[in-house]
Design an enzyme around this catalytic site. Structure first.
Site, PDB file in Angstrom:
ATOM      1  N   TYR A 101       5.847   1.291 -19.742  1.00  0.00           N
ATOM      2  CA  TYR A 101       6.732   2.396 -19.678  1.00  0.00           C
ATOM      3  C   TYR A 101       7.068   2.838 -18.107  1.00  0.00           C
ATOM      4  O   TYR A 101       8.095   3.114 -17.600  1.00  0.00           O
ATOM      5  CB  TYR A 101       6.624   3.630 -20.273  1.00  0.00           C
ATOM      6  CG  TYR A 101       7.371   4.658 -20.568  1.00  0.00           C
ATOM      7  CD1 TYR A 101       8.545   4.807 -21.433  1.00  0.00           C
ATOM      8  CD2 TYR A 101       6.861   6.064 -19.699  1.00  0.00           C
ATOM      9  CE1 TYR A 101       9.504   5.849 -21.149  1.00  0.00           C
ATOM     10  CE2 TYR A 101       7.754   6.989 -19.977  1.00  0.00           C
ATOM     11  CZ  TYR A 101       8.979   6.905 -20.219  1.00  0.00           C
ATOM     12  OH  TYR A 101       9.907   8.254 -20.490  1.00  0.00           O
TER      13      TYR A 101
ATOM     14  N   SER B 175      12.189   9.412 -15.922  1.00  0.00           N
ATOM     15  CA  SER B 175      10.872  10.250 -16.343  1.00  0.00           C
ATOM     16  C   SER B 175      10.179  10.871 -15.109  1.00  0.00           C
ATOM     17  O   SER B 175      10.175  10.313 -14.175  1.00  0.00           O
ATOM     18  CB  SER B 175       9.991   9.501 -17.460  1.00  0.00           C
ATOM     19  OG  SER B 175       8.692  10.107 -17.550  1.00  0.00           O
TER      20      SER B 175
ATOM     21  N   LYS C 188      10.337   2.739 -15.259  1.00  0.00           N
ATOM     22  CA  LYS C 188      10.807   4.152 -14.934  1.00  0.00           C
ATOM     23  C   LYS C 188      10.673   4.003 -13.157  1.00  0.00           C
ATOM     24  O   LYS C 188      11.788   4.539 -12.600  1.00  0.00           O
ATOM     25  CB  LYS C 188       9.991   5.311 -15.488  1.00  0.00           C
ATOM     26  CG  LYS C 188      10.309   5.638 -16.806  1.00  0.00           C
ATOM     27  CD  LYS C 188      11.649   5.547 -17.261  1.00  0.00           C
ATOM     28  CE  LYS C 188      12.059   6.019 -18.662  1.00  0.00           C
ATOM     29  NZ  LYS C 188      13.340   5.994 -19.029  1.00  0.00           N
TER      30      LYS C 188
END
Length: 135
Positions: A18, A5, A22
């Site tokens: 998150y 991402s 990543k």
């Protein structure tokens, strides 16, 4: 091939776990690419922007319950799944090492090198913007 991402490139308030996952993915696959360099195995890390899916309805919150409907329209202004797949296949065919799918994502790492404080402020302000359903 790993799907990461833009969040693997910079911090984003309210998405701590998150973003950390990543960043970890990015480091893991960058290192794996180096370790496999002379074996003929390619390692591609793909970083799409927002893709029009119903992932939020399937995601679980800290309490283990589904997050449910997003406060923003997840289908509005996001890349289609078909376009995302098309770009992944394109990058794989060219044996790219990394493919960032959006202009914002491509500019972000360079802007962060030159003006890290400004990138932090812009990112934080974007997260704080109220959506139509929050107004």
């Amino acid at each position: 091939m790993a799907i990461s991402s833009i969040c693997g490139k910079t911090g984003v308030p309210t998405r701590t776990g998150y973003v950390a996952s990543k960043h970890a993915m990015q480091g893991f696959f960058d290192t794996l690419r180096m370790e496999l360099r002379s074996t003929g195995v390619d390692v591609l890390v793909v970083s799409p922007g927002f893709v029009a899916t119903d992932i939020r309805q399937r995601a679980l919150g800290a309490d283990g319950k589904p997050l449910g409907k997003s406060p923003r329209d997840e289908m509005q202004g996001n890349m289609s799944v078909d376009e995302c797949v098309h770009q992944i296949i394109w990058a794989m065919e060219r044996r790219k090492r990394e493919h960032i799918m959006t202009l914002k994502g491509k500019v972000l790492p360079w802007a962060k090198l030159i003006m890290p404080g400004l990138v932090d402020r812009i990112t934080a302000a974007t997260v704080r913007k109220p959506t139509a359903t929050q107004k």
